[in-house]
Design a protein around this motif. Structure first.
Motif, mmCIF file in Angstrom:
data_model
loop_
_atom_site.group_PDB
_atom_site.id
_atom_site.type_symbol
_atom_site.label_atom_id
_atom_site.label_comp_id
_atom_site.label_asym_id
_atom_site.label_seq_id
_atom_site.Cartn_x
_atom_site.Cartn_y
_atom_site.Cartn_z
ATOM 1 N N PRO A 38 0.811 -1.248 -0.161
ATOM 2 C CA PRO A 38 0.008 -0.055 -0.022
ATOM 3 C C PRO A 38 0.959 1.469 -0.026
ATOM 4 O O PRO A 38 0.444 2.256 -0.897
ATOM 5 C CB PRO A 38 -0.937 -0.128 1.258
ATOM 6 N N PRO A 39 1.943 1.501 0.758
ATOM 7 C CA PRO A 39 2.669 2.712 0.782
ATOM 8 C C PRO A 39 3.145 2.809 -0.679
ATOM 9 O O PRO A 39 3.666 4.012 -1.001
ATOM 10 C CB PRO A 39 3.923 2.260 1.622
ATOM 11 N N PHE A 40 3.580 1.789 -1.371
ATOM 12 C CA PHE A 40 4.156 1.825 -2.840
ATOM 13 C C PHE A 40 2.891 2.507 -3.754
ATOM 14 O O PHE A 40 3.239 3.228 -4.695
ATOM 15 C CB PHE A 40 4.622 0.630 -3.434
ATOM 16 N N VAL A 41 1.791 1.855 -3.728
ATOM 17 C CA VAL A 41 0.570 1.998 -4.626
ATOM 18 C C VAL A 41 -0.026 3.569 -4.292
ATOM 19 O O VAL A 41 -0.570 4.159 -5.043
ATOM 20 C CB VAL A 41 -0.434 0.731 -4.470
ATOM 21 N N ALA A 42 0.258 3.790 -3.190
ATOM 22 C CA ALA A 42 -0.640 5.022 -2.868
ATOM 23 C C ALA A 42 -0.241 6.251 -3.505
ATOM 24 O O ALA A 42 -1.379 7.028 -4.124
ATOM 25 C CB ALA A 42 -0.499 5.183 -1.095
ATOM 26 N N PRO A 43 0.912 6.629 -3.765
ATOM 27 C CA PRO A 43 1.091 7.981 -4.406
ATOM 28 C C PRO A 43 0.452 7.888 -5.988
ATOM 29 O O PRO A 43 0.077 8.551 -6.663
ATOM 30 C CB PRO A 43 2.789 8.023 -4.643
ATOM 31 N N PHE A 44 0.704 6.684 -6.601
ATOM 32 C CA PHE A 44 0.161 6.347 -7.990
ATOM 33 C C PHE A 44 -1.437 6.474 -7.819
ATOM 34 O O PHE A 44 -2.085 6.869 -8.738
ATOM 35 C CB PHE A 44 0.418 4.795 -8.450
ATOM 36 N N ALA A 45 -2.000 5.867 -6.951
ATOM 37 C CA ALA A 45 -3.600 5.910 -6.840
ATOM 38 C C ALA A 45 -4.145 7.472 -6.610
ATOM 39 O O ALA A 45 -4.996 7.876 -7.389
ATOM 40 C CB ALA A 45 -4.078 5.181 -5.665
ATOM 41 N N VAL A 46 -3.229 8.128 -5.631
ATOM 42 C CA VAL A 46 -3.741 9.481 -5.445
ATOM 43 C C VAL A 46 -3.502 10.202 -6.689
ATOM 44 O O VAL A 46 -4.115 11.105 -6.915
ATOM 45 C CB VAL A 46 -2.923 9.883 -4.302
ATOM 46 N N ALA A 47 -2.488 10.112 -7.553
ATOM 47 C CA ALA A 47 -1.986 10.628 -8.597
ATOM 48 C C ALA A 47 -3.045 10.593 -9.716
ATOM 49 O O ALA A 47 -3.704 11.432 -10.526
ATOM 50 C CB ALA A 47 -0.535 10.517 -9.163
ATOM 51 N N LEU A 48 -3.568 9.329 -9.809
ATOM 52 C CA LEU A 48 -4.252 8.815 -10.689
ATOM 53 C C LEU A 48 -5.865 9.625 -10.552
ATOM 54 O O LEU A 48 -6.491 10.248 -11.475
ATOM 55 C CB LEU A 48 -4.734 7.513 -10.845
ATOM 56 N N VAL A 49 -6.155 9.679 -9.324
ATOM 57 C CA VAL A 49 -7.486 10.469 -8.860
ATOM 58 C C VAL A 49 -7.353 11.820 -8.975
ATOM 59 O O VAL A 49 -8.346 12.303 -9.598
ATOM 60 C CB VAL A 49 -7.743 9.891 -7.523
ATOM 61 N N ALA A 50 -6.218 12.242 -8.864
ATOM 62 C CA ALA A 50 -5.857 14.112 -9.070
ATOM 63 C C ALA A 50 -5.927 14.204 -10.419
ATOM 64 O O ALA A 50 -6.646 15.155 -10.999
ATOM 65 C CB ALA A 50 -4.693 14.248 -8.408
ATOM 66 N N GLY A 51 -5.477 13.444 -11.216
ATOM 67 C CA GLY A 51 -5.407 13.627 -12.831
ATOM 68 C C GLY A 51 -6.660 13.472 -13.601
ATOM 69 O O GLY A 51 -7.144 14.268 -14.267
ATOM 70 N N ALA A 52 -7.317 12.484 -12.845
ATOM 71 C CA ALA A 52 -8.900 12.240 -13.572
ATOM 72 C C ALA A 52 -9.717 13.384 -13.146
ATOM 73 O O ALA A 52 -10.318 13.901 -13.743
ATOM 74 C CB ALA A 52 -9.400 11.044 -13.066
ATOM 75 N N ALA B 15 -3.211 19.918 -18.341
ATOM 76 C CA ALA B 15 -3.554 20.174 -16.856
ATOM 77 C C ALA B 15 -3.671 18.993 -16.086
ATOM 78 O O ALA B 15 -2.991 18.941 -14.884
ATOM 79 C CB ALA B 15 -4.629 21.132 -16.883
ATOM 80 N N ALA B 16 -4.132 18.163 -16.539
ATOM 81 C CA ALA B 16 -4.636 16.435 -15.719
ATOM 82 C C ALA B 16 -3.076 15.919 -15.627
ATOM 83 O O ALA B 16 -2.771 15.512 -14.465
ATOM 84 C CB ALA B 16 -5.509 15.792 -16.726
ATOM 85 N N ALA B 17 -2.392 15.915 -16.572
ATOM 86 C CA ALA B 17 -1.206 15.132 -16.587
ATOM 87 C C ALA B 17 -0.083 15.846 -15.447
ATOM 88 O O ALA B 17 0.522 15.463 -14.640
ATOM 89 C CB ALA B 17 -0.217 15.331 -17.946
ATOM 90 N N TRP B 18 -0.273 17.497 -15.508
ATOM 91 C CA TRP B 18 0.556 18.159 -14.751
ATOM 92 C C TRP B 18 0.357 18.003 -13.174
ATOM 93 O O TRP B 18 1.059 17.919 -12.337
ATOM 94 C CB TRP B 18 0.528 19.600 -15.154
ATOM 95 N N ALA B 19 -1.360 18.038 -13.193
ATOM 96 C CA ALA B 19 -1.594 17.757 -11.832
ATOM 97 C C ALA B 19 -1.360 16.381 -11.213
ATOM 98 O O ALA B 19 -0.821 15.991 -10.055
ATOM 99 C CB ALA B 19 -3.170 18.072 -11.810
#
Length: 134
Positions: free
Chosen positions: A78-92, A103-107
């Protein structure tokens, strides 16, 4: 590994990916413009810039993954996957609100950077407390 083996004359799959990114960036920069020398040169420079940004982003993500794995972690932790998951949600979410891919890629990129830093601090603090207590 010898230098001769490192400098193979045949392209690798990664080279095809980089060529595709360059061509896509060039085509994206050239869309709607006339095929004249200055717009073509500007589009080629845009494609090269896109390639550099792509290599920087993918290189940092790959380094993050390899360093985590080399430190004894698993790519399903989970600590490894968390930044990817949060970034995916922010980008979406950014794309839903702004309908802008850049802008989505930047975010997503900067959210990943911040989330990875926060997770690193939290994991190191938790490991330090666990080590001090045991």
């Amino acid at each position: 590994m010898s230098l001769q083996r490192r400098l193979r004359p045949t392209p690798r799959p990664w080279h095809a990916v980089m060529l595709a990114v360059f061509l896509a960036g060039t085509a994206w920069s050239l869309r709607g413009r006339p095929l004249e020398p200055l717009p073509v040169l500007t589009a080629v420079l845009g494609g090269l810039f896109g390639l550099v940004v792509f290599q920087f982003t993918v290189g940092n993500l790959w380094a993050y993954a390899v360093e985590y794995y080399n430190a004894g972690g698993s790519w399903t932790d989970p600590p490894f996957v968390a930044p990817f998951a949060v970034a995916l949600v922010a980008g979406a979410a950014t794309y839903v609100f702004l309908a802008d891919v850049a802008a989505a890629a930047w975010a997503a990129f900067w959210t990943f950077i911040v989330a990875a830093g926060v997770v690193a601090v939290l994991v190191n603090a938790a490991a330090g407390y666990r080590e001090a207590g045991g």
